[in-house]
Write an enzyme that holds these catalytic residues in place. Structure first.
Site, PDB file in Angstrom:
ATOM      1  N   GLU A 122       0.889  -1.163   0.000  1.00  0.00           N
ATOM      2  CA  GLU A 122       0.000   0.000   0.000  1.00  0.00           C
ATOM      3  C   GLU A 122       0.924   1.209   0.000  1.00  0.00           C
ATOM      4  O   GLU A 122       1.534   1.530   1.021  1.00  0.00           O
ATOM      5  CB  GLU A 122      -0.921  -0.017   1.225  1.00  0.00           C
ATOM      6  N   CYS A 174      -1.660   9.127   2.625  1.00  0.00           N
ATOM      7  CA  CYS A 174      -1.491   8.624   1.261  1.00  0.00           C
ATOM      8  C   CYS A 174      -2.723   8.898   0.409  1.00  0.00           C
ATOM      9  O   CYS A 174      -2.633   8.969  -0.814  1.00  0.00           O
ATOM     10  CB  CYS A 174      -1.176   7.132   1.285  1.00  0.00           C
TER      11      CYS A 174
END
Length: 501
Positions: A219, A253
């Protein structure tokens, strides 16, 4: 990841995996329900000790108090709550329909643990990211070696909450160190590596793991676009853009890092954006009345300086905020317009409280600009036209889309979170994310009889002919098809019990 591994890191990695593998053996017979019961103890511990957790995260990472409460506590216990309600159902053996060609047999799909998994997390959400991965691994029957980022490790915090359960203490080993330790941990042959962090580090992890065929889930970063059409509710869209870009000082993110506003709305929208940005309170170590804390690490602040200064030198306009100084981690929100696609602030992940704005004229152009990036984590679309919202969502090359909201596709623990392109692969949360911590095993069960299977030897011309008739009956539409299948199947089965002609 640093490829040079010294003896202390090797020893620490070996000790952690030895302990985790021992825990895996000791607790391997626990049912899913028993494991989830231990996670329920953890949930209660988190809720009871949330003030301590919040204070620790604020001190080590610099979040404002409310951000720590919502992101670190609420999101974490919501995921455990989802596991309490769904893990046993999703992990129990599944009956799989058996085709007519395998008549009389049963098929099962088992979801089995991988073993000892390695979880490596970044510094931006040190508690939430850690617990989210750990509890998914435990619910699915695994043991865990967990390494936090060396930049904000919150030393001892995870161990403190896991102390509510001897089972969790036995199944989870927490280790501290930099990239050299990370490399040593991968050398210990984990069953899988779950990494959250930067693309450059993820690439190194994947390269090292590939040498031993260790599966990885990554991720990574994002450059998430938010598209605002002219028919969108302006006040909600402005508020969403500000929160989406500046939450956790932009160190997320899935933060909004590119804002696309339709040309007929653009100027008025940016004016409103600037006005509302002036109301944002930036203050670390607050008592609950600040919107943004400080940035966590100096190198990330320096990237903000680089991106903003390069944009200004290339013709962007500073509409709010100022270029940060290198003597403080407190960075005021920054809004830029007249931005072009060639600027670093538009094409590279900034990971700070910076919101660049660009205008678009048509839906097709908005989609094209939104997809013109190597990242593909999340996106947001604001419009009063539901069909257009869904149409644009489908056209985005990302892992999750929020329509008339921001960062909320990851807010539902029942939805998977993960990206496309250079934002990584694999999922966390939701059924898909939970099963990512398992290995699927296909099981077919037949009766213990002396019968010979039709597809076993001997192969003869007579059997070949009967197989052709059976296949035609199965797959060529005809009248009385079921009767034909039964007849040719019976003939094939009977013939198969005879010895070779």
């Amino acid at each position: 990841m640093n490829s040079k591994v010294d003896a202390p890191e090797l020893a620490l990695a070996k000790a952690a995996f030895d302990a985790a593998r021992a825990g895996f053996e000791i607790y391997s017979n626990l049912t899913t329900e028993e494991r989830v019961a231990e996670l329920s103890k953890l949930k209660e511990t988190i809720l009871t000790n949330r003030s301590m957790i919040i204070e620790r995260v604020m001190k080590d990472v610099g979040k404002c108090r409310t951000d720590a409460l919502i992101a670190e506590i609420l999101g974490t216990v919501d995921w455990i709550n989802w596991l309490e309600k769904n893990a046993a159902r999703l992990l129990r053996p599944e009956k799989v329909k058996t085709p007519i060609t395998l008549l009389g047999k049963q098929s099962l799909l088992l979801h089995e643990p991988l073993g000892v998994v390695l979880i490596i997390c970044p510094w931006n959400y040190p508690f939430h990211n850690a617990i989210t991965g750990i509890v998914a691994a435990i619910a699915t029957g695994n043991a865990v070696v967990y390494k936090p980022s060396e930049h904000a490790p919150c030393t001892g915090l995870i161990e403190k909450v896991l102390a509510c359960s001897p089972v969790l203490q036995g199944l989870v080993q927490v280790v501290y160190g930099d990239g050299r330790l990370g490399a040593a941990l991968i050398d210990e042959q984990p069953a899988k590596v779950f990494f959250t962090g930067s693309g450059s580090t993820g690439s190194k992890i994947m390269a090292q793991a590939s040498k031993d065929l260790i599966p990885v889930e990554l991720e990574l970063g994002g450059k998430d676009p938010m598209i605002v059409f002219a028919d969108a509710p302006v006040s909600r869209s402005v508020a969403g853009a500000l929160w989406g870009a500046f939450t956790n000082a932009g160190q997320s993110c899935s933060a909004v890092e590119r804002l696309l506003v339709q040309d007929t709305l653009h100027d008025a929208f940016v004016d409103e954006l600037v006005k509302e940005a002036g109301k944002i309170v930036v203050c670390p170590d607050d008592s609950g009345d600040a919107d943004i804390g400080r940035m966590t690490v100096g190198f990330q602040r320096d990237k903000v300086i680089e991106h903003v200064q390069q944009a200004l030198d290339s013709g962007a306009r500073l509409r709010f905020g100022q270029v940060p100084t290198r003597d403080s981690l407190i960075v005021q929100p920054i809004i830029l317009d007249q931005v072009t696609p060639q600027m670093l602030v538009w094409k590279d992940e900034t990971f700070g409280p910076v919101l660049p704005v660009m205008k678009f004229s048509s839906e097709a152009q908005a989609i094209r600009e939104a997809n013109a990036t190597s990242y593909g984590l999340c996106a947001s679309v604001f419009t009063s036209d539901r069909e257009r919202g869904l149409r644009v969502a489908r056209a985005m090359d990302v892992g999750g889309v929020s329509i008339n909201n921001v960062n909320m596709s990851e807010g539902n623990p029942g939805l998977p979170f993960g990206g496309a392109k250079k934002s990584g692969f694999g999922k966390l949360r939701g059924p898909e994310g939970l099963l990512g911590f398992t290995r699927s095993k296909a099981v077919l069960i037949d009766k213990a009889t002396p019968k010979i299977e039709a597809n076993w030897y001997p192969y003869t011309q007579g059997k070949f002919s009967r197989f052709e008739h059976f296949i035609n009956a199965l797959y060529r539409p005809r009248r009385f098809q079921l009767l034909a299948i039964a007849w040719h199947g019976f003939r094939l089965e009977s013939f198969s019990q005879k010895p070779r002609e």
